[in-house]
Design a protein around this motif. Structure first.
Motif, short mmCIF file in Angstrom:
data_model
loop_
_atom_site.label_atom_id
_atom_site.label_comp_id
_atom_site.label_asym_id
_atom_site.label_seq_id
_atom_site.Cartn_x
_atom_site.Cartn_y
_atom_site.Cartn_z
N LEU A 1 -7.94 5.09 8.25
CA LEU A 1 -7.21 4.21 7.34
C LEU A 1 -6.59 3.05 8.11
O LEU A 1 -6.63 1.90 7.66
N ALA B 1 -7.38 -0.80 7.21
CA ALA B 1 -6.44 -1.48 6.32
C ALA B 1 -5.22 -2.08 6.99
O ALA B 1 -4.41 -2.71 6.31
N TYR C 1 -12.50 2.11 3.95
CA TYR C 1 -11.92 3.41 4.34
C TYR C 1 -12.56 4.54 3.54
O TYR C 1 -12.96 5.57 4.11
N THR D 1 -9.08 6.81 -2.42
CA THR D 1 -8.39 5.55 -2.72
C THR D 1 -8.29 5.34 -4.22
O THR D 1 -9.06 5.90 -5.01
N LEU E 1 -9.77 -0.89 1.52
CA LEU E 1 -9.74 0.48 1.01
C LEU E 1 -11.14 0.98 0.68
O LEU E 1 -11.44 2.17 0.85
N ASP F 1 -8.10 -4.50 -1.17
CA ASP F 1 -9.05 -3.70 -1.93
C ASP F 1 -10.34 -3.47 -1.16
O ASP F 1 -10.87 -2.35 -1.13
N ALA G 1 -3.92 4.95 -0.95
CA ALA G 1 -4.87 5.65 -0.08
C ALA G 1 -4.36 7.07 0.15
O ALA G 1 -3.16 7.31 0.24
N VAL H 1 0.58 5.33 0.64
CA VAL H 1 -0.30 6.32 1.25
C VAL H 1 0.21 7.72 0.91
O VAL H 1 1.37 8.05 1.16
N LEU I 1 0.84 -1.19 0.00
CA LEU I 1 0.00 0.00 0.00
C LEU I 1 0.88 1.24 0.00
O LEU I 1 1.83 1.34 0.77
#
Length: 421
Positions: free
Chosen positions: A317, A321, A338, A285, A335, A332, A290, A166, A164
């Motif tokens: 988040l 996640a 979120y 996202t 997200l 997925d 994210a 961010v 991921l």
């Protein structure tokens, strides 16, 4: 589809931006077993955001508490952010109910204090690698999703892979740009200038805000006896400010109702400002990406909510996640959860803020609520909850609250209209 487990990752999560949102996310994720690379484009660990209201709204107090920052903030002299607000109907002055709990609060504290504090806290958290001088220059993509970043570093270009990525890199987010996440832009027809003043007394020793319809101003007491004083006028006044910034700023403040005695205070900063500060909303996202803080949603600075939302979005988040970021769940779908929470909690606030950013007078609903709050203690507390973002627009404008406001104003009119003889 989430990356296959055979994929090679340098980290579970790469975060671009080690300000409030990024550092908070790094701490919270690492405590849940996530391996985090926290990238900061600036090389100075004491770097901080300059253009800010320097206020953390009460909605973020639980996040500060979970981060363990409350004792350090108190020790650093952070000030509880109680406030009163001027309107054409008088002052709205929220106070705790008799025999009731105190009003919820968080803190006013300058970013020069809290940014290095939370960044240092992140660097000391096991599982976080703070990488200063690392600027994201692109994303690594495979099969239609992001699997890492490319970064310019003091040692040259580097590729860092993660499940991921961010973006905590502000309103002009490079991560959002590279991920192809468009921004919805709302025009802000006010501009803003602020400066820091020492020994500027404020009535009650608390924050003050002035709703002048359409102009705005606020004064927030901060750590070390410094007050952040900001003026936020309609852009029609911009030519005069450009001709004489200091004189226009001081004249604006002197003309405020119950104006703070600015001529007796010491200015300890430059005038800092922006003449064009649109509001941005982005889908928070994309596959493998994210966005948190201002990268996801940039609010109007007149409301002082950006710091609080930065901390809250980092927390949301993490809750959604963290497990999936370590490979123990579907990233997925995490997200999606979120993004749903972010949208549910913030888009209503942003809609109202974007409408008010048109530098217009209060609309009928606002006139009803603000005038009643200036006349009734319970509605003043209700206004405080909304200003602190502890209730949303639907709660603020609930049928019960609107009926209460209408009744308060009706009693006021009956009490002030002379009776016929």
């Amino acid at each position: 589809m989430t990356q296959p487990e055979s994929a090679v990752h340098d980290y579970d999560v790469v975060i671009s931006g080690a300000g409030l949102a990024g550092s908070a996310a790094a701490i919270l994720l690492a405590r849940r077993g996530v391996r985090v690379a926290l990238l900061e484009r600036r090389s100075d660990p004491e770097a901080y955001k300059v253009l800010c209201t320097h206020s953390i709204s009460a909605n973020a107090y639980p996040v500060l508490e979970e981060l363990g920052l409350i004792p350090a903030l108190e020790k650093a002299g952070a000030v509880h952010n109680d406030a009163r607000w001027y309107t054409r109907w008088g002052w709205i002055e929220p106070r705790a109910a008799p025999d009731g709990p105190g009003l919820p609060h968080a803190y006013n504290i300058r970013r020069s204090i809290i940014d290095p504090m939370i960044r240092s806290h992140a660097a000391e958290t096991p599982g976080v690698d703070l990488l200063l001088g690392h600027r994201v220059t692109g994303l690594v993509r495979e099969a239609g999703r992001t699997v890492g970043v490319r970064a310019s570093t003091p040692q040259g270009e580097r590729e860092i892979r993660a499940r991921l990525v961010v973006g905590a890199d502000g309103k002009d987010s490079a991560v959002a740009k590279f991920a192809g996440v468009p921004a919805r832009e709302y025009e802000n027809t006010r501009f803003a200038y602020l400066a820091h003043f020492r020994d500027l007394p404020l009535r009650g020793g608390i924050g003050q805000a002035w709703f002048l319809e359409p102009d705005m101003a606020y004064a927030f007491p901060n750590d070390d006896g410094v007050t952040v004083l900001a003026v936020v006028p309609d852009k029609k006044r911009l030519p005069a400010f450009r001709d004489d910034l200091e004189g226009s700023f001081l004249d604006f403040v002197r003309a405020l109702p119950e104006a703070p005695p600015i001529d007796s205070a010491e200015r300890v900063s430059k005038f800092i400002g922006t003449v064009d500060y649109p509001l941005y909303s982005r889908k928070p996202t994309a596959p493998g990406v994210a966005l948190i803080g201002d990268a996801a949603l940039t609010g109007d600075p007149v409301w002082g909510v950006g710091c609080g939302w930065a901390l809250q979005s980092a927390h949301w988040l993490t809750e959604a996640a963290a497990s999936a970021a370590t490979g123990r769940g579907d990233l997925d779908s995490s997200l999606v959860a979120y993004a749903r929470r972010h949208r549910r909690r913030l888009l209503g606030h942003q809609y109202l803020a974007a409408d008010f950013a048109k530098a217009r007078p209060f609309n009928p609903i606002e006139r009803l609520m603000f005038s009643a709050a200036a006349r009734d203690a319970s509605l003043a507390r209700h206004m405080h909850l909304f200003a602190s973002r502890l209730i949303g627009p639907l709660g603020f404008l609930s049928p019960r609250a609107l009926a209460k406001a209408a009744a308060v104003n009706l009693r006021h009119r009956r009490a002030t209209v002379p009776r016929a003889r």
